[in-house]
Design a protein around this motif. Sequence first.
Motif, PDB file in Angstrom:
ATOM      1  N   ASP A   1      -5.073   1.036  -6.212  1.00  0.00           N
ATOM      2  CA  ASP A   1      -5.165  -0.187  -5.418  1.00  0.00           C
ATOM      3  C   ASP A   1      -3.825  -0.533  -4.770  1.00  0.00           C
ATOM      4  OD1 ASP A   1      -7.905  -1.063  -5.963  1.00  0.00           O
ATOM      5  OD2 ASP A   1      -7.197  -1.269  -8.031  1.00  0.00           O
TER       6      ASP A   1
ATOM      7  N   LYS B   1      -8.736   1.108   3.986  1.00  0.00           N
ATOM      8  CA  LYS B   1      -9.993   0.600   3.425  1.00  0.00           C
ATOM      9  C   LYS B   1     -11.174   1.477   3.832  1.00  0.00           C
ATOM     10  CE  LYS B   1      -8.753  -4.269   2.854  1.00  0.00           C
ATOM     11  NZ  LYS B   1      -9.047  -5.671   3.259  1.00  0.00           N
ATOM     12  N   ASP B   2     -11.173   1.952   5.073  1.00  0.00           N
ATOM     13  CA  ASP B   2     -12.257   2.837   5.516  1.00  0.00           C
ATOM     14  C   ASP B   2     -12.282   4.120   4.684  1.00  0.00           C
ATOM     15  OD1 ASP B   2     -13.024   1.042   7.448  1.00  0.00           O
ATOM     16  OD2 ASP B   2     -12.062   2.097   9.114  1.00  0.00           O
TER      17      ASP B   2
ATOM     18  N   CYS C   1       0.815  -1.221   0.000  1.00  0.00           N
ATOM     19  CA  CYS C   1       0.000   0.000   0.000  1.00  0.00           C
ATOM     20  C   CYS C   1       0.846   1.269   0.000  1.00  0.00           C
ATOM     21  CB  CYS C   1      -0.942   0.010   1.209  1.00  0.00           C
ATOM     22  SG  CYS C   1      -2.196  -1.286   1.181  1.00  0.00           S
TER      23      CYS C   1
ATOM     24  N   LEU D   1      -4.087  -1.133   7.243  1.00  0.00           N
ATOM     25  CA  LEU D   1      -4.974  -1.550   6.169  1.00  0.00           C
ATOM     26  C   LEU D   1      -6.430  -1.172   6.433  1.00  0.00           C
ATOM     27  CD1 LEU D   1      -4.747  -2.957   3.450  1.00  0.00           C
ATOM     28  CD2 LEU D   1      -5.271  -5.119   4.595  1.00  0.00           C
ATOM     29  N   SER D   2      -6.878  -1.311   7.667  1.00  0.00           N
ATOM     30  CA  SER D   2      -8.272  -0.989   7.966  1.00  0.00           C
ATOM     31  C   SER D   2      -8.547   0.497   7.779  1.00  0.00           C
ATOM     32  CB  SER D   2      -8.633  -1.427   9.386  1.00  0.00           C
ATOM     33  OG  SER D   2      -7.846  -0.754  10.354  1.00  0.00           O
TER      34      SER D   2
ATOM     35  N   GLN E   1     -11.012   4.511   1.666  1.00  0.00           N
ATOM     36  CA  GLN E   1     -11.392   4.184   0.290  1.00  0.00           C
ATOM     37  C   GLN E   1     -12.907   4.036   0.163  1.00  0.00           C
ATOM     38  OE1 GLN E   1      -8.847   0.706  -0.250  1.00  0.00           O
ATOM     39  NE2 GLN E   1      -7.643   1.812  -1.788  1.00  0.00           N
ATOM     40  N   LYS E   2     -13.534   3.422   1.158  1.00  0.00           N
ATOM     41  CA  LYS E   2     -14.983   3.253   1.147  1.00  0.00           C
ATOM     42  C   LYS E   2     -15.687   4.608   1.213  1.00  0.00           C
ATOM     43  CE  LYS E   2     -18.774   0.908   3.535  1.00  0.00           C
ATOM     44  NZ  LYS E   2     -19.157   0.014   4.666  1.00  0.00           N
TER      45      LYS E   2
END
Length: 319
Positions: free
Chosen positions: A192, A238-239, A180, A234-235, A241-242
């Motif tokens: 990504d 991802k949060d 990442c 990572l979390s 990105q969402k």
Amino acid sequence: MVKRCEEVEGVKRSYWVYKSGNNSVKLFVFGDSYVDTGNYLNSTSYKPPNGITFPGYPAGRFGNGRILTDYLASFFKIETPTPYALKNSSNLQNGLNFAFGGTGVFKTMIDGPNLTVQIDSLEQLIKQNVYSKSDVESSIVLGIDKYIKSVVDEFLTSLRRIQSLGVKKIIVSQLEPIGCYPAITVASSYHDCVDNLNKVSRDHNIMLLQNVEDLNKKSGKPVFNALDLYNSFLSNIKDLQKSRQENSTLVNPLEPCCVPLKGEYECGKLDKNGKKKYTLCKNPELPFFWDIVHPTQNGWSSIFKKLEPSLSQIVGTNF
């Protein structure tokens, strides 16, 4: 940011030691640019735009503001320890930071103290009675370990060495998702993470956890504890990105704020005419990543919030 061979392999490691007790916490930091708060005196960490958010000027941190060391010190309710390079007899009360940007477990392209030399420095201070043996015996070590078997093996040797000083609890942090890094995701226009590289992190962490379990078995007690840096990184990504899928105007968490020009890799580097060899985002307080590998103050803050519950549980136990 200074490029080095170990960084390409995702190698960044950091350690903290603090003394427990009544109002006598001391924090000792070992590592590289993720936790260096001023030891690399001739680096871009002392050049703009680093430090633009905190303390408002370049002060030796590889980022726009506070980094992991600062948040850990705040967790223990002390001031950030003084960098070893700037130490004097009057600023040792909170411990010391031995971390040096660009170094690692093994020798790198950076002519600075690697992990072994950093531990040597602490041992020397103990021998000189700058810090007592009890300061170390009642301490906790936190380590951020990285990458392949040879590195893990060498890192474990260092952990055993620290344990031999009398440390009763050692916290070992897992490897962050190296796939990442903006240095990697730039290939997909910061769209990504690269899972094949993240798998390197996951495989490494499995190896590390197995070794931690073995060390505890040999010690006969839970001296070594694992801290999950991988999922805390990572979390958050991802949060973000969402959230961005729902609102495209939000910042891309994989896109760095300080972007080196083509062929460059350092935030803050100038050419011989003093012209900037990087571009800077409009609001450094918002992005997750500062440059091609380092989080921003905002990034570190969100990472530490994920780490804090498990850290509280670990250090809150009797030892």
